[in-house]
Design a protein around this motif. Sequence first.
Motif, PDB file in Angstrom:
ATOM      1  N   ILE A   1      13.837 -36.672   0.045  1.00  0.00           N
ATOM      2  CA  ILE A   1      14.252 -35.368  -0.473  1.00  0.00           C
ATOM      3  C   ILE A   1      13.962 -35.259  -1.964  1.00  0.00           C
ATOM      4  O   ILE A   1      13.323 -34.316  -2.439  1.00  0.00           O
ATOM      5  CB  ILE A   1      15.754 -35.136  -0.212  1.00  0.00           C
ATOM      6  N   VAL A   2      14.438 -36.251  -2.719  1.00  0.00           N
ATOM      7  CA  VAL A   2      14.320 -36.187  -4.180  1.00  0.00           C
ATOM      8  C   VAL A   2      12.877 -36.376  -4.644  1.00  0.00           C
ATOM      9  O   VAL A   2      12.385 -35.621  -5.501  1.00  0.00           O
ATOM     10  CB  VAL A   2      15.226 -37.247  -4.838  1.00  0.00           C
ATOM     11  N   SER A   3      12.185 -37.374  -4.094  1.00  0.00           N
ATOM     12  CA  SER A   3      10.816 -37.669  -4.535  1.00  0.00           C
ATOM     13  C   SER A   3       9.873 -36.496  -4.291  1.00  0.00           C
ATOM     14  O   SER A   3       9.124 -36.082  -5.190  1.00  0.00           O
ATOM     15  CB  SER A   3      10.282 -38.919  -3.822  1.00  0.00           C
ATOM     16  N   ILE A   4       9.890 -35.975  -3.072  1.00  0.00           N
ATOM     17  CA  ILE A   4       8.978 -34.878  -2.745  1.00  0.00           C
ATOM     18  C   ILE A   4       9.342 -33.619  -3.524  1.00  0.00           C
ATOM     19  O   ILE A   4       8.468 -32.901  -4.019  1.00  0.00           O
ATOM     20  CB  ILE A   4       8.978 -34.596  -1.229  1.00  0.00           C
ATOM     21  N   ALA A   5      10.642 -33.341  -3.651  1.00  0.00           N
ATOM     22  CA  ALA A   5      11.053 -32.169  -4.417  1.00  0.00           C
ATOM     23  C   ALA A   5      10.634 -32.295  -5.874  1.00  0.00           C
ATOM     24  O   ALA A   5      10.158 -31.325  -6.493  1.00  0.00           O
ATOM     25  CB  ALA A   5      12.570 -31.992  -4.328  1.00  0.00           C
TER      26      ALA A   5
ATOM     27  N   VAL B   1      10.197 -39.164   5.745  1.00  0.00           N
ATOM     28  CA  VAL B   1       9.414 -37.994   6.174  1.00  0.00           C
ATOM     29  C   VAL B   1      10.332 -36.810   6.464  1.00  0.00           C
ATOM     30  O   VAL B   1      10.063 -35.678   6.044  1.00  0.00           O
ATOM     31  CB  VAL B   1       8.571 -38.335   7.419  1.00  0.00           C
ATOM     32  N   ALA B   2      11.438 -37.083   7.181  1.00  0.00           N
ATOM     33  CA  ALA B   2      12.379 -36.002   7.507  1.00  0.00           C
ATOM     34  C   ALA B   2      12.970 -35.400   6.242  1.00  0.00           C
ATOM     35  O   ALA B   2      13.062 -34.171   6.105  1.00  0.00           O
ATOM     36  CB  ALA B   2      13.492 -36.537   8.409  1.00  0.00           C
ATOM     37  N   GLY B   3      13.381 -36.257   5.306  1.00  0.00           N
ATOM     38  CA  GLY B   3      13.934 -35.748   4.065  1.00  0.00           C
ATOM     39  C   GLY B   3      12.909 -35.004   3.242  1.00  0.00           C
ATOM     40  O   GLY B   3      13.189 -33.938   2.684  1.00  0.00           O
ATOM     41  N   GLY B   4      11.680 -35.540   3.183  1.00  0.00           N
ATOM     42  CA  GLY B   4      10.630 -34.900   2.391  1.00  0.00           C
ATOM     43  C   GLY B   4      10.171 -33.564   2.934  1.00  0.00           C
ATOM     44  O   GLY B   4       9.648 -32.722   2.194  1.00  0.00           O
ATOM     45  N   MET B   5      10.369 -33.349   4.241  1.00  0.00           N
ATOM     46  CA  MET B   5       9.956 -32.079   4.830  1.00  0.00           C
ATOM     47  C   MET B   5      10.843 -30.920   4.382  1.00  0.00           C
ATOM     48  O   MET B   5      10.410 -29.762   4.410  1.00  0.00           O
ATOM     49  CB  MET B   5       9.979 -32.177   6.356  1.00  0.00           C
ATOM     50  N   ILE B   6      12.051 -31.212   3.964  1.00  0.00           N
ATOM     51  CA  ILE B   6      12.962 -30.136   3.536  1.00  0.00           C
ATOM     52  C   ILE B   6      12.416 -29.393   2.326  1.00  0.00           C
ATOM     53  O   ILE B   6      12.218 -28.168   2.381  1.00  0.00           O
ATOM     54  CB  ILE B   6      14.374 -30.700   3.275  1.00  0.00           C
TER      55      ILE B   6
END
Length: 215
Positions: free
Chosen positions: A53-57, A140-145
């Motif tokens: 979540i944090v990295s991709i955001a 992957v699930a967190g990054g998709m948000i």
Amino acid sequence: MTTTPASSSTIEPLATDPTETDEGQAPGRAVVPLTAERLNWLRAAVLGANDGIVSIAAVLLGVIGATRDTTTLAIAAIAALSAGALSMAAGEYVSVSSQRDAELVARKHAQNRGADEGEVASITLTSPTHAAIASFLAFVAGGMIPTVVAFAPWWGHRRDVATFVAVVLALVVTGWVSARASNAPVGRAVLRVALGGSLAMAVTFGIGTLVGVAV
């Protein structure tokens, strides 16, 4: 992206008086012991989801701060998701493999000193493969948000605000789930992940903005 080895022994939270309440916990809520294997999955999944979540955001907001080009944003999202998920999985596998080696040595020492089968079996062997898979999928699930929110067409030029809000809400949920699963105080866990993630996003967005202005 770092990982922290889990304890190899069974973790038994201290029982509390049903009339007393910890922060964010309901009175009389059953306290379930965490085995090493369950804690291993929980730790890998929570770390993976939170990092995703944090990295991709942070990556997306950094790029958005520098440019509004959607092609550039898409390339950054794909690269960050791929690299981040593989890195988390590899890191978990290496870390937990070292932990498993230590557990095997502990078992051998227990057997050599004539420990009974129950004591030997109590030295739980964690699974590097399980940890790697849990971490990969959770990342992957967190990054998709943030990815889905950032690319939603209806935000227009406010995709940065929408991404920030969506990520903070996702981090609140992640903190709540991890706290409930581990019988920890909810408020502290939620505050920790929300503040940490918000700071990371704000800093990378600021850096991206400065780079965009300079270029």
